[in-house]
Design a protein around this motif. Structure first.
Motif, mmCIF file in Angstrom:
data_model
loop_
_atom_site.group_PDB
_atom_site.id
_atom_site.type_symbol
_atom_site.label_atom_id
_atom_site.label_comp_id
_atom_site.label_asym_id
_atom_site.label_seq_id
_atom_site.Cartn_x
_atom_site.Cartn_y
_atom_site.Cartn_z
ATOM 1 N N THR A 182 -3.733 -70.388 -16.042
ATOM 2 C CA THR A 182 -4.645 -71.021 -16.624
ATOM 3 C C THR A 182 -5.987 -69.908 -16.974
ATOM 4 O O THR A 182 -6.010 -68.757 -16.232
ATOM 5 N N ASP A 183 -6.976 -70.203 -17.817
ATOM 6 C CA ASP A 183 -8.129 -69.728 -18.031
ATOM 7 C C ASP A 183 -8.930 -69.384 -16.791
ATOM 8 O O ASP A 183 -9.214 -68.280 -16.493
ATOM 9 N N GLN A 184 -9.150 -70.136 -16.017
ATOM 10 C CA GLN A 184 -9.669 -70.253 -14.744
ATOM 11 C C GLN A 184 -9.044 -69.072 -13.750
ATOM 12 O O GLN A 184 -9.861 -68.184 -13.238
ATOM 13 N N ALA A 185 -7.798 -69.243 -13.618
ATOM 14 C CA ALA A 185 -6.968 -68.323 -12.690
ATOM 15 C C ALA A 185 -7.172 -66.910 -13.415
ATOM 16 O O ALA A 185 -7.006 -66.096 -12.542
ATOM 17 N N GLY A 194 6.452 -66.400 -3.528
ATOM 18 C CA GLY A 194 5.398 -65.698 -3.092
ATOM 19 C C GLY A 194 4.408 -64.893 -4.230
ATOM 20 O O GLY A 194 4.923 -64.844 -5.239
ATOM 21 N N LEU A 195 3.141 -64.776 -3.746
ATOM 22 C CA LEU A 195 2.277 -64.505 -4.890
ATOM 23 C C LEU A 195 1.370 -63.414 -4.110
ATOM 24 O O LEU A 195 0.650 -63.604 -3.097
ATOM 25 N N THR A 196 1.366 -62.194 -4.722
ATOM 26 C CA THR A 196 0.482 -61.171 -4.137
ATOM 27 C C THR A 196 -0.063 -60.299 -5.384
ATOM 28 O O THR A 196 0.512 -60.191 -6.420
ATOM 29 N N LEU A 197 -1.063 -59.357 -4.959
ATOM 30 C CA LEU A 197 -1.318 -58.317 -5.680
ATOM 31 C C LEU A 197 -0.678 -56.950 -5.299
ATOM 32 O O LEU A 197 -0.856 -56.780 -4.103
ATOM 33 N N LYS A 229 -9.210 -71.506 -8.589
ATOM 34 C CA LYS A 229 -10.653 -72.089 -8.191
ATOM 35 C C LYS A 229 -11.313 -70.858 -7.168
ATOM 36 O O LYS A 229 -10.646 -70.699 -6.148
ATOM 37 N N GLN A 230 -12.810 -71.123 -7.599
ATOM 38 C CA GLN A 230 -13.519 -70.265 -6.478
ATOM 39 C C GLN A 230 -13.923 -71.088 -5.310
ATOM 40 O O GLN A 230 -14.301 -72.311 -5.691
ATOM 41 N N THR A 231 -13.626 -70.692 -4.159
ATOM 42 C CA THR A 231 -14.159 -71.697 -2.938
ATOM 43 C C THR A 231 -15.180 -70.889 -2.287
ATOM 44 O O THR A 231 -15.317 -69.692 -2.402
ATOM 45 N N MET A 232 -15.697 -71.562 -1.292
ATOM 46 C CA MET A 232 -16.634 -70.840 -0.258
ATOM 47 C C MET A 232 -16.013 -69.741 0.517
ATOM 48 O O MET A 232 -16.668 -68.751 0.637
ATOM 49 N N GLU A 233 -14.456 -69.840 0.562
ATOM 50 C CA GLU A 233 -13.665 -68.897 1.457
ATOM 51 C C GLU A 233 -13.177 -67.976 0.563
ATOM 52 O O GLU A 233 -12.523 -66.665 0.867
ATOM 53 N N PHE A 243 -5.428 -69.999 -5.145
ATOM 54 C CA PHE A 243 -4.493 -70.303 -6.346
ATOM 55 C C PHE A 243 -3.562 -71.310 -6.031
ATOM 56 O O PHE A 243 -3.196 -71.356 -4.759
ATOM 57 N N GLN A 244 -2.903 -71.879 -6.738
ATOM 58 C CA GLN A 244 -1.726 -72.933 -6.719
ATOM 59 C C GLN A 244 -0.896 -72.646 -7.873
ATOM 60 O O GLN A 244 -1.167 -72.459 -9.031
#
Length: 94
Positions: free
Chosen positions: A4-7, A38-41, A76-80, A84-85
């Motif tokens: 998505t554009d947000q991601a 799994g998802l990683t950089l 989405k950006q969160t306080m932490e 990602f989902q």
């Protein structure tokens, strides 16, 4: 697979901040008889398939490519920090 554009915006910033080359989707074991993703950089591994999805470089472990056809990654950006989902994964019978 879709990002998505947000991601995309979050991943683009993370790739720059972490000086990582790509988003990597990998085989993360089995859950309920189905492979987990799994998802990683990280750097791509030798047998990964390389793609550019919504301008994000993505490496996909060949063992799970068949699971990523309908995959959607949202963020989405969160306080932490960024979260990602993944949607569109096959249903698991647990």
């Amino acid at each position: 697979m879709k990002i998505t554009d947000q991601a995309c915006h979050l991943l683009d910033q993370l790739l720059e901040d972490e000086e990582a080359s790509c988003l990597r989707l990998f085989f993360a074991g089995f859950g309920c008889g189905e492979p987990d993703i799994g998802l990683t950089l990280a750097e791509p591994e030798a047998d990964d398939e390389l793609h550019h999805i919504n301008s994000i470089p993505v490496a996909i472990d060949q063992r799970i490519t068949h699971l990523t056809n309908e995959l959607i990654i949202d963020g989405k950006q969160t306080m932490e920090g960024p979260k990602f989902q993944m949607f569109g994964l096959p249903e698991k019978d647990c």
